[in-house]
Write a protein that holds these residues in place. Sequence first.
Motif, PDB file in Angstrom:
ATOM      1  N   GLY A 153       0.812  -1.205   0.000  1.00  0.00           N
ATOM      2  CA  GLY A 153       0.000   0.000   0.000  1.00  0.00           C
ATOM      3  C   GLY A 153       0.842   1.250   0.000  1.00  0.00           C
ATOM      4  N   ARG A 154       0.170   2.390   0.172  1.00  0.00           N
ATOM      5  CA  ARG A 154       0.822   3.690   0.040  1.00  0.00           C
ATOM      6  C   ARG A 154       0.781   4.486   1.345  1.00  0.00           C
ATOM      7  N   PHE A 155       1.656   5.492   1.381  1.00  0.00           N
ATOM      8  CA  PHE A 155       1.716   6.424   2.492  1.00  0.00           C
ATOM      9  C   PHE A 155       0.832   7.637   2.206  1.00  0.00           C
ATOM     10  N   SER A 156       0.466   8.339   3.261  1.00  0.00           N
ATOM     11  CA  SER A 156      -0.147   9.653   3.134  1.00  0.00           C
ATOM     12  C   SER A 156       0.511  10.571   4.157  1.00  0.00           C
ATOM     13  N   PRO A 157       0.550  11.876   3.882  1.00  0.00           N
ATOM     14  CA  PRO A 157       1.334  12.793   4.724  1.00  0.00           C
ATOM     15  C   PRO A 157       0.559  13.327   5.920  1.00  0.00           C
ATOM     16  N   HIS A 158       0.261  12.468   6.880  1.00  0.00           N
ATOM     17  CA  HIS A 158      -0.499  12.927   8.037  1.00  0.00           C
ATOM     18  C   HIS A 158       0.068  12.335   9.314  1.00  0.00           C
ATOM     19  N   SER A 159       0.154  13.170  10.339  1.00  0.00           N
ATOM     20  CA  SER A 159       0.304  12.764  11.733  1.00  0.00           C
ATOM     21  C   SER A 159       1.680  12.245  12.126  1.00  0.00           C
ATOM     22  N   ALA A 160       1.916  12.306  13.434  1.00  0.00           N
ATOM     23  CA  ALA A 160       3.085  11.711  14.067  1.00  0.00           C
ATOM     24  C   ALA A 160       2.613  11.066  15.360  1.00  0.00           C
ATOM     25  N   PHE A 161       3.009   9.818  15.584  1.00  0.00           N
ATOM     26  CA  PHE A 161       2.564   9.070  16.748  1.00  0.00           C
ATOM     27  C   PHE A 161       3.761   8.501  17.494  1.00  0.00           C
ATOM     28  N   MET A 162       3.541   8.196  18.764  1.00  0.00           N
ATOM     29  CA  MET A 162       4.571   7.551  19.556  1.00  0.00           C
ATOM     30  C   MET A 162       4.954   6.215  18.924  1.00  0.00           C
ATOM     31  N   LEU A 163       6.253   5.938  18.899  1.00  0.00           N
ATOM     32  CA  LEU A 163       6.758   4.701  18.307  1.00  0.00           C
ATOM     33  C   LEU A 163       6.446   3.511  19.206  1.00  0.00           C
ATOM     34  N   MET A 164       6.113   2.387  18.582  1.00  0.00           N
ATOM     35  CA  MET A 164       5.897   1.143  19.320  1.00  0.00           C
ATOM     36  C   MET A 164       7.111   0.858  20.208  1.00  0.00           C
ATOM     37  N   ARG A 165       6.863   0.520  21.453  1.00  0.00           N
ATOM     38  CA  ARG A 165       7.945   0.446  22.436  1.00  0.00           C
ATOM     39  C   ARG A 165       9.053  -0.523  22.048  1.00  0.00           C
ATOM     40  N   ASN A 166       8.695  -1.675  21.497  1.00  0.00           N
ATOM     41  CA  ASN A 166       9.746  -2.646  21.212  1.00  0.00           C
ATOM     42  C   ASN A 166      10.508  -2.354  19.925  1.00  0.00           C
ATOM     43  N   GLN A 167      10.228  -1.202  19.280  1.00  0.00           N
ATOM     44  CA  GLN A 167      10.993  -0.803  18.095  1.00  0.00           C
ATOM     45  C   GLN A 167      11.823   0.457  18.353  1.00  0.00           C
ATOM     46  N   ARG A 168      11.865   0.936  19.597  1.00  0.00           N
ATOM     47  CA  ARG A 168      12.564   2.186  19.891  1.00  0.00           C
ATOM     48  C   ARG A 168      14.065   1.965  20.080  1.00  0.00           C
ATOM     49  N   HIS A 169      14.846   3.010  19.765  1.00  0.00           N
ATOM     50  CA  HIS A 169      16.271   3.058  20.053  1.00  0.00           C
ATOM     51  C   HIS A 169      16.525   4.262  20.957  1.00  0.00           C
ATOM     52  N   ASP A 170      17.067   4.016  22.131  1.00  0.00           N
ATOM     53  CA  ASP A 170      17.393   5.122  23.039  1.00  0.00           C
ATOM     54  C   ASP A 170      18.856   5.486  22.831  1.00  0.00           C
ATOM     55  N   LEU A 171      19.109   6.354  21.863  1.00  0.00           N
ATOM     56  CA  LEU A 171      20.478   6.705  21.497  1.00  0.00           C
ATOM     57  C   LEU A 171      20.751   8.176  21.776  1.00  0.00           C
ATOM     58  N   ARG A 172      21.950   8.468  22.226  1.00  0.00           N
ATOM     59  CA  ARG A 172      22.420   9.826  22.425  1.00  0.00           C
ATOM     60  C   ARG A 172      23.791   9.952  21.761  1.00  0.00           C
ATOM     61  N   ILE A 173      24.021  11.096  21.113  1.00  0.00           N
ATOM     62  CA  ILE A 173      25.254  11.295  20.363  1.00  0.00           C
ATOM     63  C   ILE A 173      26.493  11.084  21.235  1.00  0.00           C
ATOM     64  N   PHE A 174      26.570  11.801  22.347  1.00  0.00           N
ATOM     65  CA  PHE A 174      27.802  11.755  23.130  1.00  0.00           C
ATOM     66  C   PHE A 174      27.855  10.588  24.107  1.00  0.00           C
ATOM     67  N   ARG A 175      26.733   9.956  24.365  1.00  0.00           N
ATOM     68  CA  ARG A 175      26.742   8.780  25.231  1.00  0.00           C
ATOM     69  C   ARG A 175      27.010   7.506  24.454  1.00  0.00           C
ATOM     70  N   ASP A 176      26.453   7.410  23.240  1.00  0.00           N
ATOM     71  CA  ASP A 176      26.456   6.133  22.526  1.00  0.00           C
ATOM     72  C   ASP A 176      27.254   6.130  21.221  1.00  0.00           C
ATOM     73  N   VAL A 177      27.525   7.306  20.653  1.00  0.00           N
ATOM     74  CA  VAL A 177      28.048   7.335  19.287  1.00  0.00           C
ATOM     75  C   VAL A 177      29.472   7.874  19.206  1.00  0.00           C
ATOM     76  N   VAL A 178      29.689   9.105  19.599  1.00  0.00           N
ATOM     77  CA  VAL A 178      30.989   9.762  19.409  1.00  0.00           C
ATOM     78  C   VAL A 178      31.928   9.422  20.563  1.00  0.00           C
ATOM     79  N   ARG A 179      33.159   9.048  20.222  1.00  0.00           N
ATOM     80  CA  ARG A 179      34.181   8.704  21.205  1.00  0.00           C
ATOM     81  C   ARG A 179      35.395   9.601  21.037  1.00  0.00           C
TER      82      ARG A 179
END
Length: 398
Positions: free
Chosen positions: A236-262
């Motif tokens: 099917g297709r997308f339509s340009p409407h809305s923003a909703f909270m992401l399903m909990r088991n698909q979330r990534h809790d990432l922070r630039i200086f905590r998790d990425v840049v060293r």
Amino acid sequence: MTDPVHRPEQAAVRGLLRAVDEALDGPVPREWKEAVAAVPRHRFLPDRIWLENNEGGYGPCDLPTDHQRWFEAAYADAPVITQVNDGQAPADPADAWPSASAPSIVVRMLRDLDVRPGMNVLEIGTGTGWNAALLAHRLGPRHVTSVEIDSDVSEQAWASLNATGLDVDLICGDGSLGWPHRSPYERIISTCSVRRVPWAWIEQTRPGGIILTPWDNPLLCWGLLKLTVERDRAQGRFSPHSAFMLMRNQRHDLRIFRDVVRDDHVPKESATTLPPWNITGDHWEARFALGLRLGDVWTAWEDEPDVDGVAARLWIATTDARSWAAVDHDGEQHDHFTVWQHGPRRLWDEIEAAHHWWEQHDRPTPDRFGLTVTENSQWAWLDRPTCPARALDHKESR
């Protein structure tokens, strides 16, 4: 004769329906007007909700002490926050997500779901229970099943639904698994966004049935996806409407200086003429396309970093935290920007290539994109399923 006790409520409902009419690209269908009038929204909100304050954040608004403001929020065409940060007060306003969607979004999704009395519908994400109640009013008893992962939220929704006398089968569980015990369904509607459509939803939907879900990508949470189920896939297709909270088991809790840049990272320096704000901020359509194209890339904007000669910096990273890039703006030049890249992928090079692809294809809007889902894979496409929208030179991080 109208009961005078209910006149404020009836006036509020009429005002809400007028606002929803204006927000939609057409009048509210009669059947949903009747449902909204019969199932008052305020009866599904807790005594404490969270509203924007004058400090850029959110503050509590309690029914017993601020009835007028609480009631006005209940009947505004706006989302209402009934729970923040999964039950914890957020330190950052960006962590606050609406738990009760704007009524115009609710009605738009119900209209697009194309339900009829007697259909069996599965709802993923009960939330306050108002959406399930509207469906139950339309479909009749024993035709709505709703799954909510949060036990406190499901208890509150059950109490509200029980008080209205509407017959909804409410389950506290993981919505990504669906609810096979009442399948097959003619319709599945999700009130939380997904980055991958669970195959269980497709297995539990009759061929020819519809799945409607908000869409999320690490680059942008925006859009609705409407899939028609076939025997071995959904498409099917997308339509340009809305923003909703992401399903909990698909979330990534990432922070630039905590998790990425060293500190020991040694990035490669280059330059670009593509302004970093062209792929962030209010450039929704570009961000949507780039998100589909790149899949697992996210961004973070940093104003006034503690770096000499840098007024603002755009960070880009992969969800596996192995690759990152930064684009610096000195506050003066608008046609030349310094780029830093580290990791196995050159993310800014990919961003530039994806943005060029988007411009070459006449800057397509979300409704030109679609998605195909099979048991083992899913892929985005542009205009038709035979034209993949994903770049082919890398694999999405898992």
